[in-house]
Each structure stands twice: as structure tokens, then as C-alpha cells.
Design an enzyme around this catalytic site. Sequence first.
Site, PDB file in Angstrom:
ATOM      1  N   ASP A 102       0.820  -1.204   0.000  1.00  0.00           N
ATOM      2  CA  ASP A 102       0.000   0.000   0.000  1.00  0.00           C
ATOM      3  C   ASP A 102       0.861   1.264   0.000  1.00  0.00           C
ATOM      4  O   ASP A 102       1.803   1.395   0.790  1.00  0.00           O
ATOM      5  CB  ASP A 102      -0.909  -0.002   1.238  1.00  0.00           C
ATOM      6  CG  ASP A 102      -1.833   1.185   1.294  1.00  0.00           C
ATOM      7  OD1 ASP A 102      -2.704   1.300   0.426  1.00  0.00           O
ATOM      8  OD2 ASP A 102      -1.673   2.013   2.211  1.00  0.00           O
TER       9      ASP A 102
ATOM     10  N   GLU B  20       1.554  -0.063  -4.863  1.00  0.00           N
ATOM     11  CA  GLU B  20       0.698   1.080  -5.150  1.00  0.00           C
ATOM     12  C   GLU B  20       1.578   2.314  -5.002  1.00  0.00           C
ATOM     13  O   GLU B  20       2.115   2.574  -3.923  1.00  0.00           O
ATOM     14  CB  GLU B  20      -0.485   1.176  -4.182  1.00  0.00           C
ATOM     15  CG  GLU B  20      -1.369   2.374  -4.500  1.00  0.00           C
ATOM     16  CD  GLU B  20      -2.272   2.788  -3.347  1.00  0.00           C
ATOM     17  OE1 GLU B  20      -3.261   3.493  -3.603  1.00  0.00           O
ATOM     18  OE2 GLU B  20      -1.974   2.446  -2.185  1.00  0.00           O
TER      19      GLU B  20
END
Length: 594
Positions: free
Chosen positions: A262, A299
Amino acid sequence: MTGGSPLPGRGVDGDFAVWAPHRDRVRLRLGTAADPEPRVADMERGADGWWRTRVDGAGPGTAYAYLLDEDPLPLPDPRSRHQPDGVHAPGRVYDHAAFAWTDAAWTGRPLEGAVVYEMHVGTFTPGGTLESALERLDHLVDLGVTHVEVMPVNAFDGTHGWGYDGVLWYAVHEPYGGPDALKGFVDACHGRGLAVLLDVVHNHLGPSGAYLPRFGPYFSGENAWGPSLNLDGPDSDPVRRLVLDNALEWLREYHLDGLRLDAVHALRDDRAVPVLEELSAEVETLAAGLGRPLSLVAESDRNDPRTVLPREGGGTGMTAQWSDDLHHALHVALTGETHGYYADFAGPGVLPAVLTRVFRHAGTYSSFRRRTHGRPVDTARVPGSRFLGYLSTHDQIGNRARGDRMGEHVSPGLLVCGAALLLCSPYTPMVFMGEEWAATTPWPFFASFTDPDLVEGVRNGRRREFAALGWDTAEIPDPMDPATRDAAVLDWSQPGREPHAPVLEAYRALIALRRAEPELSDPRLDRFAVAASEDGRRLVLVRGSLRVVCNLSGEPAPVELDAAPREVLLASGAPETDGTRVRVPGECFAVLRV
């Protein structure tokens, strides 16, 4: 890398260890919070800042926590593997070796050639558990996906939430079923030929139960979500090991096939060898030892292709990264929305350009960032498979005021056209759960904290955030109301009825065709071309001997091809051919062989 410890904090054989370099005293407390006479043992401090002790008989299931200096509050182990009573309670000793795996024949799946399915455990089924998710695995097999990307399952406060408010990175959220349930889920997926990726969050902690900083200098500076992890400052070696060991443990002990990392742009790291590069090297070594491929999907908001370049070529060695630019270009072309950051993706030439070049912002000005952003992708060197493309994700739906899906704003025909553009592209396609049948269930932000001040803070924070983006705050569902989560649960009656069933059939057919026709999954960007009409409403993807024709307008329209079609492989509406000219109905696609 220094500062590690063999199986630190594991305690399976009675050995306990915790890093607390600036504490004068650390004690091990055995027993639950309700135990009237807990057993307390002093721990011995090592020169490396690790405190250790051994307690005979403290095997699996033993409740334990740590007492720091003279603070009477027992704190859970930062590396706790099992938190059956929540993130504020003592953890339990957990033995990874006790689970009976049945996937010995599993050899893994590479990410190249994959079709990924993003799933949130808590809303995938009404039961909201890893066990209840098993009931729908056959749906994923029938759909044709190869990888299930599970949103974060690390322990967070409360029952329901997105999972990005985790505070204990090694423990599986107990309301989902705990560590054995995750292993059972992965084992069942492997038995059906499905690889499993896990979304992990190392860039911040959630607001409730974030005890990690009490143990040591784990954080330094700030990012968009609060304190930044101390990856390059004093005493940062053990902090990096916490991240690296956690990633390796998910892959090794839970048999996962990869991790989605993330918001890696929030990992502030000024070292010569960044933590992502170090992680890539260690995962590569683990993959060699396990004899199966392991993937790292980042990401990143940087639009920097170096994220997916090999370490030897100056990159971080990530297997792939998400590409929000691809999403934004597809979203604007299909929905016509141009507010906020979508404004940069308006215009008839944007979608063809982004489809062929990956990034819209590639050393160019970004109006919503108010600065130049990104770096171009060398399409001759970097394959499209290293970028995940998608029509929707948890973020792109959940960060809308109402959590409304694209299917609420476009016809089933247009949604299927979007799927054709995505699934016939050189990118690694990803489908968000329910998208494959144009689900109407919303997916807004929700949480279930219990602290009244925090509850009100979350409510007000969401209102301020959306007000700044120009949304009507009256539309925002209360993120703390259990009904908000309940409304987000997929309605599994929809796939079998109109208008959802034809959309599902189209997704299945497109995924099957991608598998059957290698030219559709060819990742080479320098062999991919897109032709578009002047208004951008009719597009042709050139995929070797195949042509993917999409008519995004509402009326039938002729499209001139570079060669006469010989065969219609798949179409959502009956195309008419006349030499090199193809007439495609409105809001329809056709895949042709020329």
C-alpha cells in the site's frame, strides 16, 4: 541488516523477545487482562536493544503482553501473531507449524498473464469471514481469474473496516477468523488453481491501538496519514527488519503468492538501498528457496516506471504497480465525469494516449497537484504486464462520497466496452469484486471504532475531505453506522438475473478469450497500437492479427480497419462488415481476426 532476532517475539518454545531500545525495564506478563494473578517475569536487555526471557511451559495459546518501565498497562507484542481478544488485549502464542496444509503440489502462478480479482473479506459475503468467502471461490474459478488480491487482514480495532487502519501487522483480524482461517482460505484457493495476493500496509498505523511507538523509535516525520515509518534515521535497522520480516512471514508461513504494498510513496527512505529494493531482493531469495514465483505489487502515486524496473537496471525490482492513470482515462471516457483530478483526463485523445503510454502524467503538468509529475515509460523496455489496469478499485469507489460504482452511471453496454478495452489490453487486468456483474451495492468508507472522540473525528474528517473536493457532504453515509457496512455487502442474487447476468457472461467470455488468444495478453507495449475517431468515441486496439473495436457512442457507427476482418471471435452486438469497414452497434464491442 542488524537488529534482528531469530523468530523474535514468537514464544512457541517459551522464548520471548521484544525490541525496546530506550526503555529501562521491560517485563513479560503472562495471562489475560482479567487474570487476577498474572505471572510477571523481568526480561534481560541485550546490547542490541532487544529484551529477552525464557518461560518454560508458555506454549501455543498462552496469553502474553509486555510491561514497559513502570507503566501498568500491558501492551500487545508488536510482532504478535494472534490477537483473539482485539488489538488492545494481550496476544496469544501461536505456532505456525501446527496448521495442516494440503497444497504441497502447488507450484504458484506468475503475475504475467494474470487476471486479478480484488476482494474485501468483510463485504464479499454476508458472513464477512474468510471461511464464508470459501463459499464463493467457485464463482472466481468460473469467472476465469487467476489471482485473488485480498484487502488487508492485519488486526485493526473494531469489527468492520477497510483494513487500512491496522496496528498489529503480523496478526490476522480475529473477526475474519484469525490466522488459521487465512491459511485455510489460501489452501482452498490453491486447491482450485487460484493464487493469492495480500494487501499489506506498512506506511502508517491506524488511530486506535497504535502502541508500536511506545516500544521504540519506529516513526519519524509525517506523511498524509500521520507519522512516517523510521526507515533511514537513527535506530532504523530493527524498524526495517520489522517490515521485511513481516513481508517474508506472510509469504512463507501463509503460503501467499505475493503482496500488494500500500502507498509505497509514503515510505520515506533516503538510504542508498531503499527498503523496497531490499525487500525485492529478499523475496527473490525466498522464491528461489520455495521453488515458486512470488510477486510484489506496489501502489505508487509517483508515476515512476523505475518502481518496476529490475534492481540491476536502477529500479526497485517490484513485479508490478497499480496505474491510476489508466483507471482515470477509462473512467472519464466511459462516464464523462471531469471534476477533481478527472479534469486532466478529459479530451478525445487522452484514452488512446494513456492506453499506449501507461501514464497521462509523465513529466507533464498535473493540474490537481499543481506541479509537473511523473516520468515516461520506455515502452520498448517495460512490458505492460508490469502495470495493473482497472475500471474500479476499493479506492476509486470508496473515495467517492456515496461509494457509488461505475455501473450506476453507465449502461451495461458501456461497462462491458470498458471491460473489453481493459481485458484486451497489454496490461495486467484487475476486477474489483462485484464489478463483473455490474453490482449496484455501494462501497463507501466504513469503520467500527468504539472511542467516542475518534468516532466523531472520523465523521468530521470525511466531511471535510469531501467538502474540499466539491462533493455534497449530505450524500456521505455515516462511516461509523453499521448499516453503511451492511449496505456494502455484495448481493449474490444479482449475478443470476437481469441486467447483471449478461454483464457477467461478457466478463467470463472476455477473460476466456484473453486466455485462448495469446495476442490479447501480449504485454509488449511497443507492439500495441490504438486508433481512435476524432471524437474519441470509437477505438480500435491493434493486437497482432486481432482488432478490438469499441463503439462508446450511443449510435451504430462505421469503423475503418487496416485490413478486412476474416472472423468475429466475440462481440456484444452483431457487427456488420463490408471489406475493411465494420459497423458496430452503439455501446458495443467486437473482437475480430483480420
